[in-house]
Design a protein around this motif. Structure first.
Motif, PDB file in Angstrom:
ATOM      1  N   GLY A  25     -34.533  12.865 -39.246  1.00  0.00           N
ATOM      2  CA  GLY A  25     -35.019  13.644 -38.119  1.00  0.00           C
ATOM      3  C   GLY A  25     -34.897  12.983 -36.768  1.00  0.00           C
ATOM      4  N   TRP A  26     -34.311  11.760 -36.703  1.00  0.00           N
ATOM      5  CA  TRP A  26     -34.221  11.047 -35.434  1.00  0.00           C
ATOM      6  C   TRP A  26     -32.784  10.872 -34.952  1.00  0.00           C
ATOM      7  CZ3 TRP A  26     -38.585  10.290 -32.767  1.00  0.00           C
ATOM      8  CH2 TRP A  26     -39.786  10.360 -33.474  1.00  0.00           C
ATOM      9  N   PHE A  27     -31.875  11.645 -35.524  1.00  0.00           N
ATOM     10  CA  PHE A  27     -30.465  11.504 -35.181  1.00  0.00           C
ATOM     11  C   PHE A  27     -30.232  11.713 -33.688  1.00  0.00           C
ATOM     12  CE2 PHE A  27     -25.990  12.686 -35.054  1.00  0.00           C
ATOM     13  CZ  PHE A  27     -25.417  11.884 -36.016  1.00  0.00           C
ATOM     14  N   ALA A  28     -30.871  12.726 -33.101  1.00  0.00           N
ATOM     15  CA  ALA A  28     -30.663  13.039 -31.685  1.00  0.00           C
ATOM     16  C   ALA A  28     -31.176  11.932 -30.775  1.00  0.00           C
ATOM     17  CB  ALA A  28     -31.337  14.361 -31.331  1.00  0.00           C
ATOM     18  N   SER A  29     -32.063  11.083 -31.300  1.00  0.00           N
ATOM     19  CA  SER A  29     -32.588   9.960 -30.528  1.00  0.00           C
ATOM     20  C   SER A  29     -31.794   8.682 -30.758  1.00  0.00           C
ATOM     21  CB  SER A  29     -34.064   9.724 -30.883  1.00  0.00           C
ATOM     22  OG  SER A  29     -34.837  10.868 -30.602  1.00  0.00           O
ATOM     23  N   GLY A  30     -30.731   8.777 -31.533  1.00  0.00           N
ATOM     24  CA  GLY A  30     -29.882   7.620 -31.782  1.00  0.00           C
ATOM     25  C   GLY A  30     -30.336   6.740 -32.912  1.00  0.00           C
ATOM     26  N   VAL A  31     -31.233   7.234 -33.773  1.00  0.00           N
ATOM     27  CA  VAL A  31     -31.766   6.438 -34.881  1.00  0.00           C
ATOM     28  C   VAL A  31     -31.299   7.027 -36.204  1.00  0.00           C
ATOM     29  CG1 VAL A  31     -33.859   5.618 -36.030  1.00  0.00           C
ATOM     30  CG2 VAL A  31     -33.792   5.808 -33.529  1.00  0.00           C
ATOM     31  N   GLY A  32     -30.698   6.194 -37.042  1.00  0.00           N
ATOM     32  CA  GLY A  32     -30.214   6.641 -38.343  1.00  0.00           C
ATOM     33  C   GLY A  32     -31.332   6.724 -39.369  1.00  0.00           C
ATOM     34  N   VAL A  33     -30.969   7.204 -40.562  1.00  0.00           N
ATOM     35  CA  VAL A  33     -31.948   7.413 -41.630  1.00  0.00           C
ATOM     36  C   VAL A  33     -32.359   6.107 -42.300  1.00  0.00           C
ATOM     37  CG1 VAL A  33     -32.381   8.561 -43.839  1.00  0.00           C
ATOM     38  CG2 VAL A  33     -31.108   9.756 -42.053  1.00  0.00           C
ATOM     39  N   SER A  34     -31.399   5.237 -42.614  1.00  0.00           N
ATOM     40  CA  SER A  34     -31.653   3.999 -43.348  1.00  0.00           C
ATOM     41  C   SER A  34     -32.239   4.321 -44.720  1.00  0.00           C
ATOM     42  CB  SER A  34     -32.544   3.056 -42.529  1.00  0.00           C
ATOM     43  OG  SER A  34     -32.611   1.771 -43.123  1.00  0.00           O
ATOM     44  N   GLY A  35     -33.185   3.517 -45.230  1.00  0.00           N
ATOM     45  CA  GLY A  35     -33.764   3.747 -46.551  1.00  0.00           C
ATOM     46  C   GLY A  35     -33.034   2.985 -47.638  1.00  0.00           C
ATOM     47  N   ALA A  36     -33.500   3.132 -48.864  1.00  0.00           N
ATOM     48  CA  ALA A  36     -32.930   2.413 -50.006  1.00  0.00           C
ATOM     49  C   ALA A  36     -31.445   2.720 -50.147  1.00  0.00           C
ATOM     50  CB  ALA A  36     -33.666   2.801 -51.278  1.00  0.00           C
ATOM     51  N   ALA A  37     -30.637   1.687 -50.365  1.00  0.00           N
ATOM     52  CA  ALA A  37     -29.205   1.891 -50.538  1.00  0.00           C
ATOM     53  C   ALA A  37     -28.912   2.592 -51.861  1.00  0.00           C
ATOM     54  CB  ALA A  37     -28.465   0.554 -50.462  1.00  0.00           C
ATOM     55  N   ASP A 136     -34.093  -1.131 -41.102  1.00  0.00           N
ATOM     56  CA  ASP A 136     -32.715  -0.785 -40.736  1.00  0.00           C
ATOM     57  C   ASP A 136     -32.061  -2.053 -40.206  1.00  0.00           C
ATOM     58  OD1 ASP A 136     -30.368   0.050 -39.417  1.00  0.00           O
ATOM     59  OD2 ASP A 136     -31.215   2.019 -38.981  1.00  0.00           O
ATOM     60  N   THR A 137     -31.151  -2.628 -40.972  1.00  0.00           N
ATOM     61  CA  THR A 137     -30.573  -3.916 -40.598  1.00  0.00           C
ATOM     62  C   THR A 137     -29.592  -3.800 -39.430  1.00  0.00           C
ATOM     63  OG1 THR A 137     -28.813  -3.689 -42.256  1.00  0.00           O
ATOM     64  CG2 THR A 137     -30.833  -4.816 -42.937  1.00  0.00           C
ATOM     65  N   LEU A 138     -29.096  -2.595 -39.149  1.00  0.00           N
ATOM     66  CA  LEU A 138     -28.176  -2.422 -38.028  1.00  0.00           C
ATOM     67  C   LEU A 138     -28.939  -2.344 -36.711  1.00  0.00           C
ATOM     68  CD1 LEU A 138     -25.250  -1.979 -37.060  1.00  0.00           C
ATOM     69  CD2 LEU A 138     -25.633   0.485 -37.339  1.00  0.00           C
ATOM     70  N   HIS A 256     -25.690   2.753 -41.815  1.00  0.00           N
ATOM     71  CA  HIS A 256     -24.468   3.005 -41.061  1.00  0.00           C
ATOM     72  C   HIS A 256     -24.760   3.469 -39.633  1.00  0.00           C
ATOM     73  CE1 HIS A 256     -24.711   7.463 -41.044  1.00  0.00           C
ATOM     74  NE2 HIS A 256     -25.321   7.315 -42.202  1.00  0.00           N
ATOM     75  N   PRO A 257     -23.803   3.238 -38.701  1.00  0.00           N
ATOM     76  CA  PRO A 257     -23.960   3.795 -37.357  1.00  0.00           C
ATOM     77  C   PRO A 257     -23.882   5.313 -37.413  1.00  0.00           C
ATOM     78  CG  PRO A 257     -21.759   2.873 -37.641  1.00  0.00           C
ATOM     79  CD  PRO A 257     -22.549   2.483 -38.859  1.00  0.00           C
ATOM     80  N   ILE A 258     -24.553   5.976 -36.503  1.00  0.00           N
ATOM     81  CA  ILE A 258     -24.588   7.435 -36.558  1.00  0.00           C
ATOM     82  C   ILE A 258     -23.414   8.086 -35.828  1.00  0.00           C
ATOM     83  CG2 ILE A 258     -27.067   7.478 -36.878  1.00  0.00           C
ATOM     84  CD1 ILE A 258     -27.374   8.158 -33.944  1.00  0.00           C
ATOM     85  N   THR A 259     -22.696   7.309 -35.021  1.00  0.00           N
ATOM     86  CA  THR A 259     -21.484   7.812 -34.377  1.00  0.00           C
ATOM     87  C   THR A 259     -20.406   6.749 -34.455  1.00  0.00           C
ATOM     88  OG1 THR A 259     -22.135   6.990 -32.184  1.00  0.00           O
ATOM     89  CG2 THR A 259     -22.791   9.248 -32.755  1.00  0.00           C
ATOM     90  N   GLY A 260     -19.169   7.148 -34.220  1.00  0.00           N
ATOM     91  CA  GLY A 260     -18.066   6.203 -34.225  1.00  0.00           C
ATOM     92  C   GLY A 260     -16.794   6.847 -33.711  1.00  0.00           C
ATOM     93  N   GLY A 261     -15.809   5.992 -33.406  1.00  0.00           N
ATOM     94  CA  GLY A 261     -14.562   6.486 -32.849  1.00  0.00           C
ATOM     95  C   GLY A 261     -13.343   6.260 -33.704  1.00  0.00           C
ATOM     96  N   TYR A 262     -13.484   5.533 -34.813  1.00  0.00           N
ATOM     97  CA  TYR A 262     -12.357   5.373 -35.725  1.00  0.00           C
ATOM     98  C   TYR A 262     -12.252   6.604 -36.625  1.00  0.00           C
ATOM     99  CZ  TYR A 262     -12.229   0.395 -34.472  1.00  0.00           C
ATOM    100  OH  TYR A 262     -12.134  -0.793 -33.797  1.00  0.00           O
ATOM    101  N   PRO A 263     -11.048   6.966 -37.044  1.00  0.00           N
ATOM    102  CA  PRO A 263     -10.894   8.182 -37.854  1.00  0.00           C
ATOM    103  C   PRO A 263     -11.519   8.048 -39.239  1.00  0.00           C
ATOM    104  CG  PRO A 263      -8.825   6.987 -37.744  1.00  0.00           C
ATOM    105  CD  PRO A 263      -9.753   6.321 -36.767  1.00  0.00           C
ATOM    106  N   VAL A 264     -12.150   9.138 -39.696  1.00  0.00           N
ATOM    107  CA  VAL A 264     -12.728   9.221 -41.037  1.00  0.00           C
ATOM    108  C   VAL A 264     -11.750   9.983 -41.920  1.00  0.00           C
ATOM    109  CG1 VAL A 264     -14.601  10.190 -42.412  1.00  0.00           C
ATOM    110  CG2 VAL A 264     -15.104   9.074 -40.226  1.00  0.00           C
TER     111      VAL A 264
END
Length: 311
Positions: A25-37, A136-138, A256-264
């Motif tokens: 629920g915090w994606f728009a604020s720049g915060v990822g979900v994290s949690g157990a891998a 969140d280690t990132l 993981h980062p929530i945004t990026g510029g390399y192709p998926v």
């Protein structure tokens, strides 16, 4: 007044953090979900001790964790099959373990798998950050990684009975991990995107909670990008396979980062992410295409609150 029940951290192993199911629920604020891998192992540990799945557990890299009980506590250990002892007596994996005051639980180093989970009945009672007790280690959000000498408070036990004493679980081994992939949305940035599915890849020693970094096994084709440019920043989902100019993919995991510029080039399906999170350096990964499946452009993390997502 009743004294708080605690477990003292005697040793942490390579890295031990507190994790729950994350902070959606915090994606728009720049915060990822994290949690157990490995969400399945985390949930199973909580189920064994009668907790809800959202209770915090300890995620321990490989093993080496030691916990001393200042008071009676009920624990369960799941995930990578690290040897378990209580005051030197071997204990079963994925079973309910009762500690009396003064006893110490020790984890050896797992010979397969990467992440071990330890849950305590009542959960670990640490302060939540943005609604979650996950580290969140990132971003550095959440409780600090565990260190020796720290006392972990145990929450109040619920009235829920533990439904099982031992659980049959899939065996975690060093065999190749099969990961199914929805191709896209940027497969057109590669000379031959189907090279992703040829032969095997190998987990790099630089893998972490952010992503499983891969290297090519000798004799198999590398992913060749048509150019070394970057895309405009776009949303990155859990499981996205991002390919930098080197051609060595990174599969995004919990932090993981929530945004990026390399192709998926594609996205690993959700059902296969727990197994991928347990793959250790040197272990082989085999990608298989999802028939007819294709990731949509700027796919966002399905765990997030859609009302707060932004493209």
């Amino acid at each position: 007044m009743t004294a708080h029940r605690t477990l003292r951290v005697v040793a942490t192993g390579p890295l031990s953090t507190l994790q729950d199911l994350g902070r959606p629920g915090w994606f728009a604020s720049g915060v990822g979900v994290s949690g157990a891998a490995d969400r399945g192992s985390h949930a199973l540990a909580n189920r064994l001790v009668g907790n809800v799945a959202t209770a915090a557990s300890i995620e321990c890299l490989l093993g080496g964790l030691e916990l001393h009980a200042a008071s009676a506590a009920t624990l369960a250990v799941t995930g990578a099959p690290a040897p378990i002892t209580v005051d030197g007596t071997p204990m079963g994996h994925s079973t309910v373990i009762h500690l009396t005051a003064g006893q110490t639980l020790r984890l050896g180093m797992a010979e397969a798998g990467l992440r071990v989970y330890v849950a305590v009945r009542g959960g670990f009672d640490v302060e939540a950050v943005l609604g979650s007790r996950s580290r969140d280690t990132l971003s550095g959000i959440g409780p600090e990684p565990l260190s020796a000498g720290v006392d972990l408070a145990i929450g109040s036990e619920s009235d829920r009975p533990s439904p099982v004493d031992v659980a049959p679980v899939p065996v975690i081994t060093t065999a190749p991990v099969i990961a199914h992939v929805m191709l896209g949305p940027r497969e057109d940035w590669f000379a031959d995107p189907d090279d992703l599915f040829v032969g095997r890849w190998e987990i790099s020693e630089h893998t972490d909670r952010v992503g499983a970094r891969l290297i090519r096994n000798p004799g198999f084709p590398s992913l060749i990008r048509l150019n070394d440019k970057e895309l405009p920043t776009e949303g990155m989902p859990l499981g996205a396979i991002q390919v930098p100019p080197s051609g060595e993919p990174v599969v995004f995991l919990a932090d993981h980062p929530i945004t990026g510029g390399y192709p998926v080039i594609g996205t690993v399906v959700d059902d296969d992410l727990d197994s991928l999170a347990q793959a250790r350096p040197g272990q082989s990964i085999i990608f298989r295409p999802v028939p007819g499946g294709r990731a949509r452009h700027q796919q966002l993390d399905p765990q997030l609150d859609e009302d707060k997502q932004t493209p």
